[in-house]
Motif scaffolding. Structure first.
Motif, PDB file in Angstrom:
ATOM      1  N   VAL A  20       0.847  -1.190   0.000  1.00 21.48           N
ATOM      2  CA  VAL A  20       0.000   0.000   0.000  1.00 21.48           C
ATOM      3  C   VAL A  20       0.881   1.238   0.000  1.00 21.48           C
ATOM      4  CG1 VAL A  20      -1.889   1.202   1.159  1.00 21.48           C
ATOM      5  CG2 VAL A  20      -1.687  -1.292   1.366  1.00 21.48           C
ATOM      6  N   ASP A  42      -4.857   2.580  -1.214  1.00 25.15           N
ATOM      7  CA  ASP A  42      -5.686   2.810  -0.045  1.00 25.15           C
ATOM      8  C   ASP A  42      -5.646   1.584   0.869  1.00 25.15           C
ATOM      9  OD1 ASP A  42      -8.702   2.458   1.195  1.00 25.15           O
ATOM     10  OD2 ASP A  42      -8.042   4.545   1.179  1.00 25.15           O
ATOM     11  N   PHE A  43      -5.380   1.809   2.144  1.00 24.92           N
ATOM     12  CA  PHE A  43      -5.241   0.696   3.091  1.00 24.92           C
ATOM     13  C   PHE A  43      -6.562  -0.056   3.272  1.00 24.92           C
ATOM     14  CE2 PHE A  43      -4.756  -0.611   7.736  1.00 24.92           C
ATOM     15  CZ  PHE A  43      -4.124  -1.796   7.412  1.00 24.92           C
ATOM     16  N   ARG A  44      -7.662   0.684   3.373  1.00 25.47           N
ATOM     17  CA  ARG A  44      -8.955   0.020   3.566  1.00 25.47           C
ATOM     18  C   ARG A  44      -9.257  -0.948   2.422  1.00 25.47           C
ATOM     19  NH1 ARG A  44      -9.566   5.286   5.119  1.00 25.47           N
ATOM     20  NH2 ARG A  44     -10.409   5.714   7.208  1.00 25.47           N
ATOM     21  N   SER A  46      -7.127  -2.431   0.515  1.00 24.50           N
ATOM     22  CA  SER A  46      -6.213  -3.577   0.551  1.00 24.50           C
ATOM     23  C   SER A  46      -6.697  -4.622   1.550  1.00 24.50           C
ATOM     24  CB  SER A  46      -4.791  -3.121   0.902  1.00 24.50           C
ATOM     25  OG  SER A  46      -4.678  -2.781   2.267  1.00 24.50           O
ATOM     26  N   VAL A  55      -0.003  -6.698   9.208  1.00 19.14           N
ATOM     27  CA  VAL A  55       0.349  -5.504   8.450  1.00 19.14           C
ATOM     28  C   VAL A  55       1.623  -4.913   9.041  1.00 19.14           C
ATOM     29  CG1 VAL A  55      -1.102  -4.004   9.890  1.00 19.14           C
ATOM     30  CG2 VAL A  55      -0.426  -3.240   7.612  1.00 19.14           C
ATOM     31  N   ILE A  57       3.399  -1.387   9.278  1.00 18.62           N
ATOM     32  CA  ILE A  57       3.125   0.042   9.082  1.00 18.62           C
ATOM     33  C   ILE A  57       4.460   0.781   9.068  1.00 18.62           C
ATOM     34  CG2 ILE A  57       2.002   2.080  10.049  1.00 18.62           C
ATOM     35  CD1 ILE A  57      -0.128   0.235  11.228  1.00 18.62           C
ATOM     36  N   LEU A  67      -3.719   4.513  11.216  1.00 22.98           N
ATOM     37  CA  LEU A  67      -3.561   3.245  10.496  1.00 22.98           C
ATOM     38  C   LEU A  67      -3.620   2.057  11.447  1.00 22.98           C
ATOM     39  CD1 LEU A  67      -0.735   4.270   8.003  1.00 22.98           C
ATOM     40  CD2 LEU A  67      -3.129   3.828   7.461  1.00 22.98           C
TER      41      LEU A  67
END
Length: 320
Positions: A20, A42-44, A46, A55, A57, A67
């Motif tokens: 991402v 976009d993280f959502r 993904s 994940v 970050i 996040l």
């Protein structure tokens, strides 16, 4: 950092399913290096489109809390670049959110997982009582990233604090009585005492050459760690005129041997940068796979203690 995290995760046996990045070209470039990875902006999206368990970050510190909340809501475990959050209060909030979701999060304190740190700890029985642990850090991060010098000190601070936790496992760095002198932007000198051990952290964002050195002085010898390159040199504590004359040659000879051996080992492991990260990520994934038998590499209590000490030092520095 995302590139190094992805490589370390793959080395730990993880399948990289999503990259991402707001920069679509950057996401696609890194995703192309992993067979199962898809790029996302976009993280959502993904999270909805992949079956991820974890994940990493690796974004700027100011984005971590938001996040991390999304990751906890999605019931993902998380490895979060340091500092995990801007304050100890936010750190506790993030970790509580993961605990409520039945997951865990760890900050990326990879220096504490270096082989040189393990070597130092293994030498303690021979060295006798530890008297002094000193950190000497000069960084060029501000030159590369255009960061405020004091802000960069705050971002690096978790590393020596986490190393103190590892070297002195009975010490609570968050409860120590710290002192801090700031002689200029990015120039901090920090002091504390843990039992009979004196602790000093000297950090300079303008001093050169760049370095990250840790010196552990004990009754029967000293261990010198080069943490940028991850090797340790054990210096015997013999006292004699001959030893005093030979000391520079012994130090340089042992250092040359240790540096050469370390270079070969890192080449074999394809460890191009950030030594300690591979070890940390490996333990992290073992804790994800075997939660009943393997503990997270960094507990919530340890993460909060480091964040608490960091808050106190930033306050004492008067850096704003």
């Amino acid at each position: 950092m995302g590139r190094y995290h992805a490589r370390a995760a793959a080395a730990a046996g993880a399948a990289i399913v999503a990259i991402v990045d707001r920069d679509a070209q950057a996401a696609s470039s890194l995703a192309s290096q992993f067979r199962s990875a898809r790029p996302f902006a976009d993280f959502r999206k993904s999270v909805r489109a992949s079956e991820a368990d974890v994940v990493h970050i690796c974004t700027p510190a100011g984005t971590h809390v938001e996040l991390a909340q999304l990751a906890a809501d999605a019931r993902l475990h998380a490895l979060i670049e340091k500092p995990l959050a801007a304050t100890a209060e936010d750190t506790r909030l993030v970790l509580d959110n993961f605990a409520s979701a039945g997951r865990f999060a760890c900050p990326t304190h990879q220096y504490a997982f270096q082989r040189s740190v393990c070597s130092a700890i293994e030498s303690f029985p021979r060295l006798g009582p530890v008297r002094h642990i000193a950190f000497d850090i000069c960084s060029a991060g501000a030159d590369r990233g255009g960061m405020d010098l004091d802000e960069l000190v705050g971002e690096i601070l978790p590393h020596p604090l986490a190393m103190i936790q590892t070297l002195l496992p009975t010490s609570d760095v968050g409860a120590l009585e710290w002192s801090c002198f700031r002689t200029g932007p990015g120039e901090w000198q920090m002091f504390a005492q843990s039992g009979d051990v004196a602790l000093t952290i000297a950090m300079s964002m303008s001093g050169r050459p760049t370095r990250f050195r840790t010196t552990v002085t004990a009754d029967r010898g000293t261990v010198e760690l080069d943490n940028f390159h991850d090797y340790a040199v054990l210096l015997p504590g013999n006292v004699s005129r001959a030893q005093k004359m030979a000391a520079p040659f012994i130090r340089d000879g042992l250092g040359l041997f240790a540096a050469g051996r370390n270079l070969v080992l890192r080449a074999i492991r394809s460890e191009l940068a950030y030594p300690g990260l591979t070890n940390l990520v490996d333990v992290f994934y073992r804790a994800v796979r075997e939660p009943r038998t393997v503990a997270p590499p960094i507990t919530a209590e340890q993460a909060i203690a480091v964040a608490t000490a960091r808050d106190r030092l930033i306050e004492l520095s008067g850096s704003g």
